[in-house]
Every structure is written in structure tokens, then in C-alpha cells.
Write an enzyme that holds these catalytic residues in place. Structure first.
Site, PDB file in Angstrom:
ATOM      1  N   TYR A 146       2.904 -14.170   1.462  1.00 24.19           N
ATOM      2  CA  TYR A 146       3.664 -12.786   1.799  1.00 24.19           C
ATOM      3  C   TYR A 146       3.456 -12.687   3.597  1.00 24.19           C
ATOM      4  O   TYR A 146       4.489 -12.748   4.257  1.00 24.19           O
ATOM      5  CB  TYR A 146       2.930 -11.605   1.433  1.00 24.19           C
ATOM      6  CG  TYR A 146       3.285 -10.478   2.097  1.00 24.19           C
ATOM      7  CD1 TYR A 146       4.602  -9.905   2.132  1.00 24.19           C
ATOM      8  CD2 TYR A 146       2.243  -9.545   2.661  1.00 24.19           C
ATOM      9  CE1 TYR A 146       4.909  -8.859   2.749  1.00 24.19           C
ATOM     10  CE2 TYR A 146       2.781  -8.322   3.392  1.00 24.19           C
ATOM     11  CZ  TYR A 146       4.012  -7.894   3.470  1.00 24.19           C
ATOM     12  OH  TYR A 146       4.259  -6.833   4.027  1.00 24.19           O
ATOM     13  N   PHE A 174       0.415  -1.354   9.575  1.00 21.96           N
ATOM     14  CA  PHE A 174      -0.976  -1.630   9.094  1.00 21.96           C
ATOM     15  C   PHE A 174      -1.177  -1.090   7.768  1.00 21.96           C
ATOM     16  O   PHE A 174       0.241  -1.183   6.860  1.00 21.96           O
ATOM     17  CB  PHE A 174      -2.066  -0.852   9.885  1.00 21.96           C
ATOM     18  CG  PHE A 174      -2.425  -2.017  11.145  1.00 21.96           C
ATOM     19  CD1 PHE A 174      -1.466  -2.398  12.007  1.00 21.96           C
ATOM     20  CD2 PHE A 174      -3.609  -2.626  11.150  1.00 21.96           C
ATOM     21  CE1 PHE A 174      -1.493  -3.583  12.942  1.00 21.96           C
ATOM     22  CE2 PHE A 174      -3.857  -3.812  11.845  1.00 21.96           C
ATOM     23  CZ  PHE A 174      -2.982  -4.074  13.015  1.00 21.96           C
ATOM     24  N   HIS A 194      -2.356  -1.105  -4.368  1.00 26.15           N
ATOM     25  CA  HIS A 194      -2.886  -0.336  -3.020  1.00 26.15           C
ATOM     26  C   HIS A 194      -4.123   0.588  -3.243  1.00 26.15           C
ATOM     27  O   HIS A 194      -4.024   1.488  -4.467  1.00 26.15           O
ATOM     28  CB  HIS A 194      -1.879   0.059  -2.133  1.00 26.15           C
ATOM     29  CG  HIS A 194      -1.097  -0.892  -1.671  1.00 26.15           C
ATOM     30  ND1 HIS A 194      -1.451  -2.003  -0.833  1.00 26.15           N
ATOM     31  CD2 HIS A 194       0.290  -1.183  -1.812  1.00 26.15           C
ATOM     32  CE1 HIS A 194      -0.550  -2.847  -0.531  1.00 26.15           C
ATOM     33  NE2 HIS A 194       0.552  -2.405  -1.040  1.00 26.15           N
ATOM     34  N   PHE A 213     -13.813  -3.120  -4.249  1.00 25.95           N
ATOM     35  CA  PHE A 213     -14.096  -4.489  -4.220  1.00 25.95           C
ATOM     36  C   PHE A 213     -15.049  -4.832  -3.100  1.00 25.95           C
ATOM     37  O   PHE A 213     -14.781  -5.436  -2.030  1.00 25.95           O
ATOM     38  CB  PHE A 213     -12.374  -5.288  -3.756  1.00 25.95           C
ATOM     39  CG  PHE A 213     -11.338  -4.983  -4.837  1.00 25.95           C
ATOM     40  CD1 PHE A 213     -11.774  -5.306  -6.072  1.00 25.95           C
ATOM     41  CD2 PHE A 213      -9.898  -4.734  -4.215  1.00 25.95           C
ATOM     42  CE1 PHE A 213     -10.652  -4.877  -7.051  1.00 25.95           C
ATOM     43  CE2 PHE A 213      -9.259  -4.834  -5.445  1.00 25.95           C
ATOM     44  CZ  PHE A 213      -9.232  -4.560  -6.783  1.00 25.95           C
TER      45      PHE A 213
HETATM   46  N1  UDP Z   1      -9.328  -1.829  -2.547  1.00 22.77           N
HETATM   47  C1  UDP Z   1     -10.258  -1.557  -3.227  1.00 22.77           C
HETATM   48  N2  UDP Z   1      -9.751  -1.401  -4.733  1.00 22.77           N
HETATM   49  C2  UDP Z   1      -8.726  -1.407  -5.114  1.00 22.77           C
HETATM   50  C3  UDP Z   1      -7.693  -1.690  -4.136  1.00 22.77           C
HETATM   51  C4  UDP Z   1      -7.963  -1.990  -2.783  1.00 22.77           C
HETATM   52  O1  UDP Z   1     -11.278  -1.699  -2.927  1.00 22.77           O
HETATM   53  O2  UDP Z   1      -8.296  -1.003  -6.296  1.00 22.77           O
HETATM   54  C5  UDP Z   1      -9.481  -2.306  -1.040  1.00 22.77           C
HETATM   55  C6  UDP Z   1      -9.409  -3.716  -0.690  1.00 22.77           C
HETATM   56  O3  UDP Z   1     -10.285  -4.720  -0.777  1.00 22.77           O
HETATM   57  C7  UDP Z   1      -8.922  -3.301   0.970  1.00 22.77           C
HETATM   58  C8  UDP Z   1      -8.554  -1.783   0.936  1.00 22.77           C
HETATM   59  O4  UDP Z   1      -9.026  -1.477  -0.182  1.00 22.77           O
HETATM   60  O5  UDP Z   1     -10.205  -3.475   1.625  1.00 22.77           O
HETATM   61  C9  UDP Z   1      -7.101  -1.836   1.308  1.00 22.77           C
HETATM   62  O6  UDP Z   1      -6.680  -2.645   0.170  1.00 22.77           O
HETATM   63  P1  UDP Z   1      -4.810  -2.266  -0.119  1.00 22.77           P
HETATM   64  O7  UDP Z   1      -4.708  -3.217  -1.224  1.00 22.77           O
HETATM   65  O8  UDP Z   1      -4.563  -1.043  -0.199  1.00 22.77           O
HETATM   66  O9  UDP Z   1      -4.304  -2.722   1.268  1.00 22.77           O
HETATM   67  P2  UDP Z   1      -4.367  -4.261   2.132  1.00 22.77           P
HETATM   68  O10 UDP Z   1      -5.455  -3.805   3.251  1.00 22.77           O
HETATM   69  O11 UDP Z   1      -5.020  -5.281   1.006  1.00 22.77           O
HETATM   70  O12 UDP Z   1      -3.076  -4.599   2.374  1.00 22.77           O
END
Ligand code: UDP
Length: 327
Positions: A146, A174, A194, A213
Site C-alpha cells: 500500500y 496521518f 482502524h 495490539f
Molecule cells: N490498533 C489496535 N487495535 C485495533 C486496530 C488498531 O491496537 O484493533 C492499533 C494499531 O496497532 C496502531 C493504531 O491502533 O498502533 C492505529 O491503527 P490503525 O489501523 O487505526 O491505523 P494505522 O496507523 O495502522 O494506519
């Protein structure tokens, strides 16, 4: 100004279309509705069901639109944007995000359109070694198809700008989140990945507990830090960028973020203030950097853009959207 918006039925595109119409601009939307919502396109915008990866289909739209008056700016949102999916389907990501853009640029040149605003992403920076805010001149080393497809698209725009004299505004988002003030538009997906929508949906009982996570990252509370930016603030920046292209006739490459980081736990706490938000800590997700925060000073200096909405506004608007749309 007359603006042709690709992906104008999508999450960010539909907000920008609504704001363009409200500001009195003439707007046409192209969308294949693969993920966008037809009902999210403002009724005053002309809508074309077409695919940016199909040259004949797209050329027809440009011919029809330029028949009445020249297009001043193309805003190109149409793209695939799921990191995990991109790892499984790299060819599809390059096809949509690079080949689709190539066709948009070719149509622009044929139709004499001189300006493009392009949706890019902080994913072009990859996994930065330092945890400091990222400025636009930091190295771009994407770590998934991506981010890599978006970086390739940025480069293609820059090459075509050099060869054919078009102006571009490349905008690196962002973490876009939230919904417009009326809560009529918002992020809808068959499968959410997200954090903000997942946390809100968990609070509404639409999902099980939101998963964190990892909580042993090298950050103050052990969870990952991101720069969450309200979709309406992003939209404001697009209108300013388009005006800049028309008046200055110069190109731009800008980060769009708040320069404020919020941890996963802080996002969950913001949701929890509105409704109890169940969560559980699980293992780390592959490819997550610990910290991503924008140095957004350039957008402020060049466009006078200043985000107005904080994390509380983001989660509240997302919650209100989901209460209204039941999604
Ligand atoms: N995240 C999380 N649990 C979820 C989805 C995301 O802990 O179910 C965390 C992910 O590891 C990252 C942050 O939230 O640190 C934002 O993730 P997201 O997928 O929203 O956006 P990204 O930064 O990956 O584009």
C-alpha cells in the site's frame, strides 16, 4: 473553481465533495462504488459511475465535463487503502493506485487540466527509526505494498509535473478519523481494521472488545502512538491546497496531521468517556511502527492550515455517525 473528484463517494472524498459544494464550487464525482457509498455524494455534485483504471470510461467523463467548461483541478482519492489486503494483493494495489493514477494523469493531459490534488499517506515513511515528528524531507521507505504503491504514485506525479508542467499538491495523511458535523458522512466498511471505528463499535456493542495490539512498546503507556486527524480538518486542507495551486501555480508536498500523538489506550479512554469501551490486550500486529506523528508545520506555513478538532471531537463524531447510521 470546477473540480473533478475521483473516489468522491469514499470516506475522505465525500467529505471534501460536500465542503466544495458548500463553498460554491462546481463539482463532478467519479467513483466505481467498490467501497464508496452513492448516498454519501452530495446531491449537487454530478455523479459518474466509472472506474479510474478503465481508460475509455474515464476519458468519456473528461470529455463530457470539459464540454461545458474547463476543469480547474482534479482531486484524486480513488484508491485501495487497506494495508493488510495490500500484502495479500500487491498486484491489485499497483493496478488501482499506480495504473489508475497513470490513466487519470493521461486524461488530464488530454483535457488540458493543469492541477492535481493527490491523496497520499504517512505509510510512505515506513517504519521510521526515530520516534520524532516526521517532516516531509524524511526518507520514504514504505514497508508494505500500500505505502509503496502510494510512493510510486507520488513519483509518477512528480515526473509528469516535470515533463508536462502540471502542478500538484501531494497530501500525506496521518490517521484520518471522525465524521462531519452533521454526522451524515463517516467511515463505512464491510470489515473494519482502524482503531477509532473499532473502539467506537465495541462501545456500541457492534463488535466484541477492541483488541490492543501489544502493550509493551517503547512508549509511555506501552501502546502505539499515532497522530489522529479529523476528516473535516483534512477536507479543509484540500480546499486550501486547490486554491494554492490555482493562485500560486506551484507544487506542494505536505504532511497533514496534528503534530499530537495519542496512544491506543488514550483513544480507548476517549471513547470510554462517552460509553464504556471493552478492550483486551493481544499480540502485536505485523508491520506496526511504535510511533507515527506528523511534523505539520509546513502545511501551516504554506496554507495557513491549522487542525481545529481534537481526539474528543474525533471519537464523538464517529460515535454519533454510527448511532445515526447504525453501522
Ligand atoms: N490498533 C489496535 N487495535 C485495533 C486496530 C488498531 O491496537 O484493533 C492499533 C494499531 O496497532 C496502531 C493504531 O491502533 O498502533 C492505529 O491503527 P490503525 O489501523 O487505526 O491505523 P494505522 O496507523 O495502522 O494506519
Amino acid at each position: 473553481m470546477k473540480v473533478l473528484v475521483t473516489g468522491g463517494a469514499g470516506y475522505i472524498g465525500s467529505h471534501v465533495v460536500a465542503d466544495l459544494v458548500k463553498a460554491g464550487h462546481d463539482v463532478a464525482v467519479v467513483d466505481n462504488l467498490s467501497s464508496g457509498q452513492r448516498q454519501h455524494v452530495h446531491p449537487s455534485a454530478r455523479f459518474y459511475l466509472a472506474d479510474t483504471t478503465r481508460p475509455i470510461e474515464l476519458a468519456k467523463v473528461f470529455v463530457t465535463e470539459t464540454g461545458s467548461a474547463p476543469i480547474d483541478v482534479v482531486m484524486h482519492f480513488a484508491a485501495k487503502l487497506d494495508v493488510e489486503e495490500s500484502v495479500r494483493l500487491p498486484l491489485a494495489y499497483y493496478h488501482n493506485n499506480v495504473e489508475g493514477l497513470r490513466i487519470v494523469l493521461a486524461c488530464m493531459l488530454d483535457a488540458g487540466v493543469k492541477n492535481i490534488v493527490f491523496s497520499s499517506t504517512a505509510a510512505v515513511y515506513g517504519d521510521p527509526l526515530a520516534q520524532e515528528p516526521l517532516s516531509e524531507h524524511m526518507p520514504t521507505l514504505p514497508i508494505n505494498p500500500y505505502g509503496s504503491s502510494k510512493r510510486a504514485a507520488e513519483q509518477l506525479i512528480q515526473w509528469v509535473s516535470a515533463s508536462d508542467g502540471i502542478n500538484y499538491a501531494i497530501l500525506r495523511y496521518f490517521n484520518a478519523a471522525g465524521a462531519d458535523e452533521s454526522c451524515a458522512l463517516g467511515l463505512e466498511k464491510p470489515h473494519y481494521t482502524h482503531l477509532v471505528p473499532l473502539a467506537v463499535r465495541a462501545a456500541l456493542g457492534l463488535e466484541d472488545a477492541v483488541k490492543i495490539f501489544g502493550d509493551d512498546w517503547q512508549t509511555p503507556d506501552g501502546t502505539c502512538i499515532r497522530d489522529y486527524i479529523h476528516v473535516s480538518d483534512l477536507s479543509d486542507a484540500h480546499l486550501l491546497a486547490a486554491q494554492y495551486l490555482l493562485t500560486e501555480q506551484k507544487s506542494l508536498l505536505l504532511n497533514l496531521g496534528t503534530a499530537q500523538g495519542s496512544s491506543v489506550k488514550e483513544v480507548i479512554a476517549a471513547v470510554d468517556k462517552l460509553r464504556p469501551c471493552p478492550y483486551q490486550v493481544v499480540g502485536k500486529r505485523a508491520g506496526d511502527p511504535a510511533v507515527l506523528i506528523a511534523d505539520a508545520s509546513k502545511a501551516h506555513e504554506v496554507l495557513g492550515w491549522c487542525p481545529q478538532r481534537d481526539l474528543d471531537v474525533i471519537v464523538k463524531s464517529d460515535l454519533n455517525y454510527r448511532l445515526r447510521a447504525r453501522t
